[in-house]
Design a protein around this motif. Structure first.
Motif, PDB file in Angstrom:
ATOM      1  N   PRO A 362       9.733   3.577   5.128  1.00 18.77           N
ATOM      2  CA  PRO A 362       9.552   3.334   3.691  1.00 18.77           C
ATOM      3  C   PRO A 362      10.390   4.279   2.819  1.00 18.77           C
ATOM      4  O   PRO A 362      10.612   5.436   3.186  1.00 18.77           O
ATOM      5  N   SER A 363      10.813   3.746   1.674  1.00 19.06           N
ATOM      6  CA  SER A 363      11.431   4.593   0.651  1.00 19.06           C
ATOM      7  C   SER A 363      10.295   5.179  -0.191  1.00 19.06           C
ATOM      8  O   SER A 363       9.134   4.762  -0.054  1.00 19.06           O
ATOM      9  N   LEU A 364      10.621   6.087  -1.096  1.00 23.92           N
ATOM     10  CA  LEU A 364       9.593   6.644  -1.979  1.00 23.92           C
ATOM     11  C   LEU A 364       8.928   5.521  -2.775  1.00 23.92           C
ATOM     12  O   LEU A 364       7.707   5.494  -2.954  1.00 23.92           O
ATOM     13  N   GLN A 365       9.774   4.565  -3.229  1.00 27.72           N
ATOM     14  CA  GLN A 365       9.251   3.434  -3.994  1.00 27.72           C
ATOM     15  C   GLN A 365       8.290   2.607  -3.150  1.00 27.72           C
ATOM     16  O   GLN A 365       7.263   2.152  -3.643  1.00 27.72           O
ATOM     17  N   ASP A 366       8.653   2.416  -1.859  1.00 27.30           N
ATOM     18  CA  ASP A 366       7.756   1.673  -0.951  1.00 27.30           C
ATOM     19  C   ASP A 366       6.396   2.366  -0.837  1.00 27.30           C
ATOM     20  O   ASP A 366       5.360   1.705  -0.780  1.00 27.30           O
ATOM     21  N   TYR A 367       6.417   3.693  -0.809  1.00 28.76           N
ATOM     22  CA  TYR A 367       5.143   4.424  -0.698  1.00 28.76           C
ATOM     23  C   TYR A 367       4.276   4.187  -1.935  1.00 28.76           C
ATOM     24  O   TYR A 367       3.083   3.920  -1.833  1.00 28.76           O
ATOM     25  N   PHE A 368       4.898   4.285  -3.115  1.00 26.00           N
ATOM     26  CA  PHE A 368       4.119   4.078  -4.347  1.00 26.00           C
ATOM     27  C   PHE A 368       3.586   2.641  -4.409  1.00 26.00           C
ATOM     28  O   PHE A 368       2.452   2.395  -4.808  1.00 26.00           O
ATOM     29  N   GLN A 369       4.453   1.700  -3.980  1.00 24.31           N
ATOM     30  CA  GLN A 369       4.069   0.287  -3.953  1.00 24.31           C
ATOM     31  C   GLN A 369       2.902   0.070  -2.980  1.00 24.31           C
ATOM     32  O   GLN A 369       1.916  -0.590  -3.314  1.00 24.31           O
ATOM     33  N   THR A 370       3.030   0.643  -1.791  1.00 27.38           N
ATOM     34  CA  THR A 370       1.975   0.506  -0.776  1.00 27.38           C
ATOM     35  C   THR A 370       0.661   1.087  -1.299  1.00 27.38           C
ATOM     36  O   THR A 370      -0.411   0.499  -1.119  1.00 27.38           O
ATOM     37  N   ASP A 371       0.750   2.242  -1.954  1.00 26.79           N
ATOM     38  CA  ASP A 371      -0.450   2.874  -2.492  1.00 26.79           C
ATOM     39  C   ASP A 371      -1.174   1.917  -3.443  1.00 26.79           C
ATOM     40  O   ASP A 371      -2.387   1.744  -3.378  1.00 26.79           O
ATOM     41  N   MET A 372      -0.389   1.267  -4.303  1.00 25.80           N
ATOM     42  CA  MET A 372      -0.964   0.340  -5.287  1.00 25.80           C
ATOM     43  C   MET A 372      -1.607  -0.860  -4.598  1.00 25.80           C
ATOM     44  O   MET A 372      -2.750  -1.229  -4.888  1.00 25.80           O
ATOM     45  N   ILE A 373      -0.852  -1.461  -3.662  1.00 25.17           N
ATOM     46  CA  ILE A 373      -1.348  -2.649  -2.956  1.00 25.17           C
ATOM     47  C   ILE A 373      -2.613  -2.299  -2.165  1.00 25.17           C
ATOM     48  O   ILE A 373      -3.602  -3.045  -2.182  1.00 25.17           O
ATOM     49  N   ALA A 374      -2.585  -1.130  -1.495  1.00 19.19           N
ATOM     50  CA  ALA A 374      -3.734  -0.740  -0.665  1.00 19.19           C
ATOM     51  C   ALA A 374      -4.975  -0.529  -1.525  1.00 19.19           C
ATOM     52  O   ALA A 374      -6.088  -0.870  -1.126  1.00 19.19           O
ATOM     53  N   ARG A 375      -4.786   0.043  -2.716  1.00 23.63           N
ATOM     54  CA  ARG A 375      -5.931   0.245  -3.612  1.00 23.63           C
ATOM     55  C   ARG A 375      -6.511  -1.098  -4.064  1.00 23.63           C
ATOM     56  O   ARG A 375      -7.737  -1.296  -4.047  1.00 23.63           O
TER      57      ARG A 375
END
Ligand code: MG
Length: 386
Positions: A362-375
């Protein structure tokens, strides 16, 4: 020359204890920057007492309150998360204490490293989520990360002078939390007030619940992996209810190193601030005669499934620890709101882990995106529970 310290999250548990350490060594340290998110009242009091160059209030709604209160001082006042990310770059800062919780710490950590600051790191979510990226930045930086988390501070101290020597494993110790001796059938009925009664450590609410469910130890295993470059299969957990031995490093020659002290966060905080030196502590020295019974046992992985889930996330790699962290965060909040039981937390976290796409690199953006989706996904899972 005094070391100039930035305290991010100065009104929280780590922040206030950091200021106590600075109080007892005001010949060595001075406060350059204080940041808080919501607690404008305490931030104002701290600003008047420590006279930093800059304060930042994260929540812009409180900006005018803080600005007006500090109107007759030279202290610069800013507001918003972006301001926090920017001010850590100030060249008047030597050490940045990361006492804020959650993934909001990722950006300030990266910016601090890019500006070659020493980081005293208490936040674990940032490393759990974006360890791959923070590590890359740390390698490029002439700054350094000194862990404050007591277990990682212990391991860090054990590894001093051991460059190039082979570690056979590291063992993270865990107090076992308030439910160590409670039957699994009785855990179903515990409430937030029970989970917050940690036997040894004085900590914030979220981490107290994570200690009760052993998720904290799972997150710490992932943190140790990134901080010390240790694979998952060389990280173990031992329950040690007295919280005197703060973790152990096993070397291939059969020697084990550890660090002992009373469970008081001001000890690892002071070490991180004074590193590479050791300075006198104003806290009492550990009396081994009064703590002569140190016990160890294996964690009950049936009772506390979170530990296994965290190791699974670490082995899966990619964005899986990010999913674990976000799902746990939402599940802990639902528990605090009395919407779910403590034993629902691992079920919910596991469902989230199974339902979100794994991204291997993952890129940094992928991490932030994943965090949002997971929440979002976890909220949905909790809403569908009943
Ligand atoms: Mg810890």
């Amino acid at each position: 020359m005094k070391k100039r310290v930035a305290v991010l999250g100065s009104t929280g548990s780590i922040g206030t204890q950091t200021l106590q350490v600075i109080d007892s060594h005001n010949d060595l340290f001075e406060v350059e920057l204080l940041t808080a998110f919501n607690n404008s009242k305490l931030l104002i009091e701290q600003a008047i007492q420590y006279e930093p160059n800059v304060v930042v209030i994260g929540n812009p709604d409180h900006y005018s309150t803080v600005r007006d209160a500090l109107e007759n001082t030279d202290i610069k006042v800013y507001a918003g998360k972006d301001a926090i990310n920017q001010v850590v770059e100030m060249d008047t800062i030597d050490t940045v204490v990361i006492g804020i919780i959650g993934i909001d710490a990722i950006e300030p950590i990266i910016r601090s490293l890019q500006n070659n600051k020493k980081i005293a790191l208490a936040n674990k979510e940032s490393i759990v989520v974006a360890g791959s990226i923070i590590k890359e930045e740390a390698v490029k930086s002439s700054g350094q990360i000194i862990p404050i988390d007591s277990e990682h501070s212990a391991i860090f101290q054990c590894l001093m002078g051991e460059v190039g020597n082979t570690i056979s494993k590291i063992v993270l110790t865990a107090s076992g939390g308030p439910f160590l001796d409670v039957n699994i059938s009785d855990i179903r009925s515990v409430g937030p007030e029970d989970a917050l009664k940690h036997p040894n450590w004085n900590m914030g609410d979220k981490i107290s619940v994570d200690s009760a469910t052993l998720m904290n130890k799972g997150l710490e295993a992932i943190e140790a992996h990134w901080l010390f470059n240790i694979p998952a299969d060389k990280i173990e957990v031992l329950i040690h209810p007295q919280s005197i031995i703060h973790s152990l490093v096993y070397f291939v020659d059969g020697s084990i190193k550890t660090q002992l002290s009373y469970p008081d966060m001001r000890i690892p905080i002071q070490f991180a601030l004074s590193y590479p030196n050791r300075i006198k502590s104003s806290l009492p020295e550990l009396d081994l005669l009064k703590k002569s019974e140190l016990k160890f046992m294996l964690p009950d992985v049936k009772k506390f499934r979170n530990l296994a889930l965290a190791f699974k996330a670490l082995e899966s790699g990619g964005n899986m620890p990010c999913i674990l962290n976000a799902a746990n965060d939402i599940a802990v909040r639902a528990f605090m709101d009395k919407r779910i039981s403590l034993l629902d937390i691992p079920e919910i976290v596991e469902k989230s882990m199974q339902n979100i796409t794994l991204i291997k690199k993952p890129s940094l953006q992928d991490y932030f995106q994943t965090d949002m989706i997971a929440r979002e996904k976890t909220i949905e899972i909790i809403n569908n529970l009943r």
